[in-house]
Design a protein around this motif. Structure first.
Motif, PDB file in Angstrom:
ATOM      1  N   VAL A  79      26.949 -36.298   1.842  1.00 18.74           N
ATOM      2  CA  VAL A  79      27.275 -35.318   2.764  1.00 18.74           C
ATOM      3  C   VAL A  79      28.567 -35.571   3.470  1.00 18.74           C
ATOM      4  CG1 VAL A  79      26.445 -34.097   5.115  1.00 18.74           C
ATOM      5  CG2 VAL A  79      24.795 -34.546   3.001  1.00 18.74           C
ATOM      6  N   ASP A  80      28.541 -36.773   3.903  1.00 24.08           N
ATOM      7  CA  ASP A  80      29.725 -37.353   4.606  1.00 24.08           C
ATOM      8  C   ASP A  80      31.245 -36.960   3.743  1.00 24.08           C
ATOM      9  OD1 ASP A  80      28.911 -38.553   6.932  1.00 24.08           O
ATOM     10  OD2 ASP A  80      28.524 -40.475   5.879  1.00 24.08           O
ATOM     11  N   ALA A  81      31.113 -37.275   2.648  1.00 25.92           N
ATOM     12  CA  ALA A  81      32.328 -36.620   1.693  1.00 25.92           C
ATOM     13  C   ALA A  81      32.400 -35.280   1.679  1.00 25.92           C
ATOM     14  CB  ALA A  81      31.907 -37.196   0.116  1.00 25.92           C
ATOM     15  N   LEU A  82      31.505 -34.405   1.463  1.00 21.96           N
ATOM     16  CA  LEU A  82      31.729 -32.936   1.768  1.00 21.96           C
ATOM     17  C   LEU A  82      32.301 -32.886   2.915  1.00 21.96           C
ATOM     18  CD1 LEU A  82      30.844 -29.993   0.312  1.00 21.96           C
ATOM     19  CD2 LEU A  82      29.011 -30.263   2.157  1.00 21.96           C
ATOM     20  N   LEU A  83      31.876 -33.167   4.086  1.00 22.90           N
ATOM     21  CA  LEU A  83      32.292 -32.825   5.389  1.00 22.90           C
ATOM     22  C   LEU A  83      33.942 -33.103   5.333  1.00 22.90           C
ATOM     23  CD1 LEU A  83      29.457 -33.193   7.706  1.00 22.90           C
ATOM     24  CD2 LEU A  83      30.062 -31.251   6.520  1.00 22.90           C
ATOM     25  N   GLU A  84      34.204 -34.321   4.732  1.00 25.29           N
ATOM     26  CA  GLU A  84      35.406 -34.901   4.782  1.00 25.29           C
ATOM     27  C   GLU A  84      36.550 -34.140   3.996  1.00 25.29           C
ATOM     28  OE1 GLU A  84      35.024 -39.007   3.739  1.00 25.29           O
ATOM     29  OE2 GLU A  84      33.944 -39.470   5.644  1.00 25.29           O
ATOM     30  N   THR A  85      36.099 -33.629   2.994  1.00 24.59           N
ATOM     31  CA  THR A  85      37.310 -32.982   2.195  1.00 24.59           C
ATOM     32  C   THR A  85      37.128 -31.465   1.966  1.00 24.59           C
ATOM     33  OG1 THR A  85      35.495 -33.244   0.247  1.00 24.59           O
ATOM     34  CG2 THR A  85      37.202 -34.994   0.608  1.00 24.59           C
ATOM     35  N   THR A  86      36.199 -30.747   2.891  1.00 26.29           N
ATOM     36  CA  THR A  86      36.150 -29.402   2.922  1.00 26.29           C
ATOM     37  C   THR A  86      36.030 -29.015   4.230  1.00 26.29           C
ATOM     38  OG1 THR A  86      33.753 -29.111   2.848  1.00 26.29           O
ATOM     39  CG2 THR A  86      34.864 -29.428   0.519  1.00 26.29           C
ATOM     40  N   ASP A  87      36.352 -27.845   4.579  1.00 26.81           N
ATOM     41  CA  ASP A  87      35.995 -27.255   6.000  1.00 26.81           C
ATOM     42  C   ASP A  87      34.874 -26.245   5.927  1.00 26.81           C
ATOM     43  OD1 ASP A  87      36.796 -24.842   4.636  1.00 26.81           O
ATOM     44  OD2 ASP A  87      38.341 -24.546   6.186  1.00 26.81           O
ATOM     45  N   VAL A  88      33.910 -26.235   4.981  1.00 30.97           N
ATOM     46  CA  VAL A  88      32.529 -25.324   5.065  1.00 30.97           C
ATOM     47  C   VAL A  88      31.649 -26.012   5.930  1.00 30.97           C
ATOM     48  CG1 VAL A  88      31.556 -26.639   3.139  1.00 30.97           C
ATOM     49  CG2 VAL A  88      30.980 -24.436   3.366  1.00 30.97           C
ATOM     50  N   GLY A  89      30.888 -25.136   6.466  1.00 27.71           N
ATOM     51  CA  GLY A  89      29.612 -25.440   7.558  1.00 27.71           C
ATOM     52  C   GLY A  89      28.606 -26.082   6.521  1.00 27.71           C
ATOM     53  N   LEU A  90      27.363 -26.660   7.377  1.00 31.04           N
ATOM     54  CA  LEU A  90      26.592 -27.373   6.817  1.00 31.04           C
ATOM     55  C   LEU A  90      25.438 -26.645   7.084  1.00 31.04           C
ATOM     56  CD1 LEU A  90      25.922 -29.911   5.132  1.00 31.04           C
ATOM     57  CD2 LEU A  90      25.546 -31.221   7.526  1.00 31.04           C
ATOM     58  N   THR A  91      24.563 -26.540   6.112  1.00 34.25           N
ATOM     59  CA  THR A  91      23.045 -26.504   6.398  1.00 34.25           C
ATOM     60  C   THR A  91      22.316 -27.669   6.432  1.00 34.25           C
ATOM     61  OG1 THR A  91      23.155 -24.108   5.300  1.00 34.25           O
ATOM     62  CG2 THR A  91      20.904 -25.526   5.288  1.00 34.25           C
ATOM     63  N   PHE A  92      21.692 -28.119   7.596  1.00 35.77           N
ATOM     64  CA  PHE A  92      21.174 -29.354   7.806  1.00 35.77           C
ATOM     65  C   PHE A  92      19.892 -28.947   7.472  1.00 35.77           C
ATOM     66  CE2 PHE A  92      18.764 -32.214  10.207  1.00 35.77           C
ATOM     67  CZ  PHE A  92      19.453 -33.581  10.127  1.00 35.77           C
ATOM     68  N   ASP A  93      19.226 -29.556   6.328  1.00 30.60           N
ATOM     69  CA  ASP A  93      17.933 -29.413   5.869  1.00 30.60           C
ATOM     70  C   ASP A  93      17.064 -30.807   6.153  1.00 30.60           C
ATOM     71  OD1 ASP A  93      15.454 -29.826   4.119  1.00 30.60           O
ATOM     72  OD2 ASP A  93      16.145 -27.396   3.205  1.00 30.60           O
ATOM     73  N   SER A  94      16.346 -31.040   7.088  1.00 29.37           N
ATOM     74  CA  SER A  94      15.633 -32.384   7.537  1.00 29.37           C
ATOM     75  C   SER A  94      14.666 -32.904   6.447  1.00 29.37           C
ATOM     76  CB  SER A  94      14.604 -31.979   8.680  1.00 29.37           C
ATOM     77  OG  SER A  94      13.874 -30.893   8.435  1.00 29.37           O
ATOM     78  N   GLY A  95      14.154 -31.817   5.412  1.00 34.50           N
ATOM     79  CA  GLY A  95      13.339 -32.508   4.518  1.00 34.50           C
ATOM     80  C   GLY A  95      13.920 -33.025   3.284  1.00 34.50           C
ATOM     81  N   HIS A  96      15.076 -32.191   3.005  1.00 39.56           N
ATOM     82  CA  HIS A  96      15.837 -32.790   1.603  1.00 39.56           C
ATOM     83  C   HIS A  96      16.593 -33.941   2.271  1.00 39.56           C
ATOM     84  CE1 HIS A  96      15.277 -29.783  -1.489  1.00 39.56           C
ATOM     85  NE2 HIS A  96      15.082 -28.867  -0.333  1.00 39.56           N
ATOM     86  N   LEU A  97      17.037 -34.170   3.437  1.00 38.31           N
ATOM     87  CA  LEU A  97      17.634 -35.156   4.140  1.00 38.31           C
ATOM     88  C   LEU A  97      16.687 -36.583   3.970  1.00 38.31           C
ATOM     89  CD1 LEU A  97      20.258 -36.254   5.448  1.00 38.31           C
ATOM     90  CD2 LEU A  97      19.322 -36.054   7.543  1.00 38.31           C
ATOM     91  N   LEU A  98      15.389 -36.256   4.291  1.00 37.61           N
ATOM     92  CA  LEU A  98      14.594 -37.392   4.127  1.00 37.61           C
ATOM     93  C   LEU A  98      14.281 -37.948   2.526  1.00 37.61           C
ATOM     94  CD1 LEU A  98      11.616 -36.127   6.355  1.00 37.61           C
ATOM     95  CD2 LEU A  98      12.893 -38.418   6.870  1.00 37.61           C
ATOM     96  N   ILE A  99      14.301 -37.036   1.728  1.00 37.15           N
ATOM     97  CA  ILE A  99      14.594 -37.105   0.339  1.00 37.15           C
ATOM     98  C   ILE A  99      15.666 -37.859  -0.159  1.00 37.15           C
ATOM     99  CG2 ILE A  99      14.334 -36.371  -2.047  1.00 37.15           C
ATOM    100  CD1 ILE A  99      12.525 -33.958  -1.050  1.00 37.15           C
ATOM    101  N   GLY A 100      16.782 -37.645   0.355  1.00 35.74           N
ATOM    102  CA  GLY A 100      17.918 -38.086  -0.061  1.00 35.74           C
ATOM    103  C   GLY A 100      18.308 -39.415   0.849  1.00 35.74           C
ATOM    104  N   GLY A 101      17.286 -40.071   1.488  1.00 34.21           N
ATOM    105  CA  GLY A 101      17.616 -41.323   2.116  1.00 34.21           C
ATOM    106  C   GLY A 101      18.100 -41.230   3.703  1.00 34.21           C
ATOM    107  N   GLY A 102      18.208 -40.066   4.230  1.00 32.49           N
ATOM    108  CA  GLY A 102      18.887 -39.909   5.545  1.00 32.49           C
ATOM    109  C   GLY A 102      17.812 -40.283   6.697  1.00 32.49           C
ATOM    110  N   ASP A 103      18.285 -40.198   7.703  1.00 37.32           N
ATOM    111  CA  ASP A 103      17.579 -40.141   9.049  1.00 37.32           C
ATOM    112  C   ASP A 103      17.877 -38.926   9.901  1.00 37.32           C
ATOM    113  OD1 ASP A 103      16.265 -41.085  11.430  1.00 37.32           O
ATOM    114  OD2 ASP A 103      16.607 -42.945  11.332  1.00 37.32           O
TER     115      ASP A 103
END
Length: 302
Positions: free
Chosen positions: A175-199
């Motif tokens: 996600v960090d790489a996406l935000l650094e190299t594009t200007d698209v907005g982010l859909t923040f998905d709390s469940g998929h973030l948990l699966i992906g190891g996020g907090d």
């Protein structure tokens, strides 16, 4: 302004569905159920499910709903031919979303871009360092996201990008790489973030300035660990019900919703709970759980 929506995937209507085992609700039923549960919007689901053109807008108006967004996955990491073929079909989906936006909703629907993933990513939900795109591979991926973003904006809509399990934008690093190299907005998905190891709480704070769409979803990460031991981890994640009603998983729901409100977020908050019903009883269970999810949010959103 925050408006609350739900989505067909919460009732099992998506690509992992088992129509061989149980009949799934059609667009008319879904619109009625979601409206009666107290939601203000609905996600598009498979194109055509809710109708097209006048049929779509009439159905939405009859049930007092607005279109919150529409899923568009593209093979951003695929071959050039694969990506070009997929991109050629983009306008057909955007036609549906543009028509809905032209009816003058309170909040316009957001085309929700996502990566299509790969066999390797689908075999390893949660991601792994060796599967992360880097260097030229990531640069090509980001260029394609930027191309697609521009195409969406040319149609008068603002896109958003969904980080998603089993794709090349899954982990916080990705996600960090996406935000650094594009200007698209982010859909923040709390469940998929948990699966992906996020907090979810600190990650929301870190990305808040780019978040323009929210999927509120609870998940049990233990199910992911169990699914990784099976022959088909991706299907196992969903069929073992990694996504659960709000408050029954690992998500700190109260803390996250408080943070969302305090941040001044303005847009759609889509409650999602991906399920794969295998019987009529489980379809009814999904219906009841979405009523419960809406009720769980009433202390913030009456």
């Amino acid at each position: 302004m925050i408006r609350i929506a739900n989505a067909p995937v919460s009732y099992g209507v998506f690509e992992l569905a088992r129509p061989d085992l149980v009949a799934l609700p059609e667009g008319e039923e879904l619109a009625r159920w979601i409206s009666e549960a107290g939601y203000q919007g609905i996600d598009l689901g498979p194109v055509g499910l809710l109708g097209r053109g006048a049929d779509l807008t009439d159905r939405l108006q009859r049930y007092g709903l607005e279109l919150a967004g529409g899923w568009i996955d593209l093979p951003f990491a695929g071959t050039g031919d694969e990506f070009e073929r997929a991109l050629a079909g983009l306008d057909g989906i955007l036609d549906v979303l543009v028509a809905a936006a032209e009816t003058g909703p309170v909040l316009a629907p957001l085309p929700t871009l996502a990566d299509s993933g790969s066999a390797e990513r689908k075999a390893r939900p949660g991601g792994a360092p060796k599967l992360t795109l880097r260097g030229d591979d990531w640069a090509r991926f980001a260029d394609r996201v930027n191309i697609t973003t521009a195409r969406v904006r040319d149609r008068g809509l603002e896109p958003t990008f969904h980080h998603h399990a089993c794709t090349y934008v899954e982990t916080p690093e990705e996600v960090d790489a996406l935000l650094e190299t594009t200007d698209v907005g982010l859909t923040f998905d709390s469940g998929h973030l948990l699966i992906g190891g996020g907090d979810p709480l600190p990650d929301y704070r870190r990305w808040r300035d780019r978040i323009n769409h929210l999927h509120l979803k609870d998940a049990r990460t233990q199910i992911l660990r169990e699914a990784l031991q099976t022959d088909d981890p991706m299907r196992s994640v969903w069929e073992k019900r990694v996504f659960v009603p709000l408050g029954e998983g690992d998500l700190a729901v109260t803390e996250l919703v408080d943070e969302i409100i305090d941040s001044g977020y303005d847009g759609w908050l889509i409650v999602e709970q991906d399920v794969v019903p295998r019987s009529a009883t489980e379809v009814e269970q999904a219906k009841a759980e979405q009523i419960a999810n809406r009720d769980a949010l009433r202390k913030w959103f009456a």
